[in-house]
Design an enzyme around this catalytic site. Structure first.
Site, short mmCIF file in Angstrom:
data_model
loop_
_atom_site.label_atom_id
_atom_site.label_comp_id
_atom_site.label_asym_id
_atom_site.label_seq_id
_atom_site.Cartn_x
_atom_site.Cartn_y
_atom_site.Cartn_z
N GLU B 46 109.28 -1.45 -41.47
CA GLU B 46 109.00 -0.03 -42.66
C GLU B 46 109.82 0.87 -41.94
O GLU B 46 110.44 1.62 -43.19
CB GLU B 46 107.71 -0.41 -41.98
CG GLU B 46 106.63 -1.45 -42.07
CD GLU B 46 106.18 -1.60 -40.85
OE1 GLU B 46 107.44 -2.03 -39.82
OE2 GLU B 46 105.14 -2.12 -40.53
N ALA B 148 115.58 -36.27 -31.28
CA ALA B 148 116.13 -36.73 -31.66
C ALA B 148 115.99 -37.86 -31.72
O ALA B 148 116.80 -38.52 -31.25
CB ALA B 148 117.58 -36.91 -32.23
N ARG B 178 118.35 -22.90 -32.09
CA ARG B 178 118.09 -21.99 -31.26
C ARG B 178 118.73 -20.48 -30.60
O ARG B 178 118.35 -20.49 -30.34
CB ARG B 178 119.92 -22.72 -30.26
CG ARG B 178 119.43 -24.13 -29.31
CD ARG B 178 120.49 -25.33 -29.57
NE ARG B 178 120.38 -26.27 -28.41
CZ ARG B 178 121.12 -27.16 -28.52
NH1 ARG B 178 122.88 -26.96 -29.00
NH2 ARG B 178 121.15 -28.84 -28.46
N ALA B 281 108.76 -34.20 -21.00
CA ALA B 281 108.23 -33.36 -22.46
C ALA B 281 106.56 -34.38 -22.37
O ALA B 281 106.23 -34.19 -22.39
CB ALA B 281 108.90 -34.47 -23.51
#
Lengths: 352, 352
Positions: B46, B148, B178, B281
């Site tokens: 702002e 992927a 990234r 993961a």
């Protein structure tokens, strides 16, 4: 042509070894006749459409999804029927790869002064006729590998009490395919573990595809749901399979997958929906026998479980790439389709 | 608001522990000022926008992607600045979940007679601010699991000489991520096997995310590319890690993944791109710590290889379902995204 293709679709899964074909006759922008080939032995699509059109076929345009035949088969040549009816123009989606036709239908029409255009709507026509084209050119069924997996590539959880991967819309779509293809294939492991029915039970008017069980040792449980009249057991040479024959199955002795597919071709199986499991599918893929792939992806992660394909290891650079990939949202799931082999076709310029 | 969100995007990955924020001031349909928060310690969006607008801010409308602050932090309250400049209307994309603000910025504006509207472009604003929101509400980074895989769910072939799964466009997209997220995480296995750099090397103007190596035993090779200044080694309590510290890495001793994420939060890591491998993961997924999923699917079949996740087995009915699923074609590949956890937000009605 869109309407002719819609007509043709009604015959899918019912016409083998013939192709599904649709024909629409248009006079002054109005459809005056339509027809589809209902099943082998009955009249061709053009005959039904000409019958409906009557005298209004004179100077009309005929849209037909496959080149009109030029030879005397179980029915007289459709090219002659179109000429006799006075049709002025014929629009053909795709040429007929059958060596008995192979451009001669179009040549015959042109020789009679009919204006012929080839290739309108060809892609969809080829897809509808993939089974017929595979059978007539390669002597084996067109193989469609279908599976549903999670976003982390799992087709089933480990162990029992498995639950479904995809939603109701995807399962309904599979029944449409079972209705449109001649046969559905499963390996012995899947039969023993899941005992699937592989029917079109929730599809109004659906007919059941012939179940084909791949079972080298012939030890699949004879009480399984897929062991039923019209089914085929593919087993190794020398395996006695009387209990299966007793239940109405045809027994095919084959040493290799190509032999098995040739045998299925001889049984007029023009198209085969390969429903798994991973070992059978992996063997098909490794042998280059998967022609088309239809994959449902459910947007969820499981973290462990079975992969859709189990086969020999190969480097990433040698992965088999899909062509003509399409993507569609089906209920909560995603459907990805593509081709690994080309549908046999004939160039408009000449022979195969 | 679209322009304000575009301004905000320029700060992504640079502002932590602050959020990326954009502001656009419009006077009579003309943009008279724009600004973005460049990094922590510098002025808020702002302030830049008001500075550019000058007197033309009087009676103008300010579009800002996050509720203007109401407290004296490193800078004076932006709500006061907007009021002082005579702005008549403020459109806010999303309320600030920071307990020091949490609706007070909007209340302050309204008390001064400014017309305030909240929720325009909120979905995109929440996505941009997911890291900040996670950090301020949960004390840990927002975790995005990216991978992927082939259409048969393989992220890599077995063994060496692997080759890439996805195309150049997908790899470029990963570099954008990234650049936008604070840190990238890999497990020791991936470091040892692939030695990835995890940089934005092909992205003009990109800055490298901080590499975070999860390595309980502290045996990752110190010569690996990710062992570099600014990086973090997450290892078990009691593991000596002097060689990593010598190379400029921060060593975080944590016994569990939640502890590790809290530790990363304390290091101002607001967002983490989880790049694998399957074991790491799988542990994140099993612990419920994957917030968002971004999956590239390459339309090819491999037949064998590694799955994206390796974790404990669970029945299909307990798979973790993605919400707000999107699909996009990226080069030859397909990108599927979705959320497993909600981005922390504040209802326009009140507090968290």
């Amino acid at each position: 042509m869109t309407q002719a293709l819609a007509e043709a679709r009604t015959g899918m899964g019912r016409t083998s070894p013939n192709p599904p074909v649709g024909c629409v006759i248009v006079q002054d922008g109005e459809v005056v006749g339509r027809g589809a080939h209902p099943r082998a032995g009955e009249a061709h699509a053009e005959v039904f459409a000409l019958r409906e059109a009557g005298v209004r076929a004179r100077s009309a345009t005929a849209f037909v999804t496959l080149e009109p035949c030029s030879h005397h088969g179980r029915t007289p040549p459709c090219a002659d029927a179109l000429i006799a009816a006075g049709v002025r123009r014929v629009v053909v989606a795709a040429l007929d790869p059958n060596p008995q036709v192979a451009g001669r239908g179009v040549a015959r029409l042109r020789a009679a002064g009919v204006d012929v255009q080839v290739g309108v709507g060809e892609a969809e026509a080829l897809r509808q006729q993939a089974g017929f084209r595979s059978l007539v050119v390669r002597g084996r069924p067109w193989v469609v590998f279908k599976y549903a997996m999670t976003l982390d590539g799992r087709v089933a959880a480990c162990g029992e009490g498995n639950g479904r991967v995809s939603g109701a819309e995807a399962r309904r779509r599979v029944m449409v395919w079972r209705n449109e293809l001649d046969a559905v294939a499963v390996g012995r492991g899947t039969v023993a573990l899941d005992d699937p029915a592989l029917t079109t039970r929730d599809l109004p008017g659906g007919r059941h595809a012939r179940p084909v069980v791949f079972d080298r040792s012939g030890r699949a449980p004879v009480t399984a749901q897929v062991v039923r009249p019209g089914g085929v057991l593919v087993t190794a040479p020398g395996v006695a399979a009387a209990p299966f024959e007793k239940r109405g199955m045809t027994v095919l002795h084959a040493d290799t997958l190509p032999d098995a597919l040739s045998g299925l071709g001889a049984l007029n199986v023009a198209s085969l929906l390969l429903e798994g499991g991973p070992t059978l599918a992996g063997a098909f893929l490794a042998a280059g026998l998967v022609d088309e792939v239809r994959t449902f992806i459910a947007p969820k992660l499981l973290g462990a479980g079975l992969s859709p394909l189990t086969g020999p290891s190969r480097p990433m650079a040698l992965a088999q790439e899909l062509r003509d990939v399409t993507t569609e949202v089906v209920g909560p799931d995603l459907l990805i389709t593509g081709f690994l082999n080309d549908i046999p076709r004939l160039d408009a310029g000449g022979r195969n």
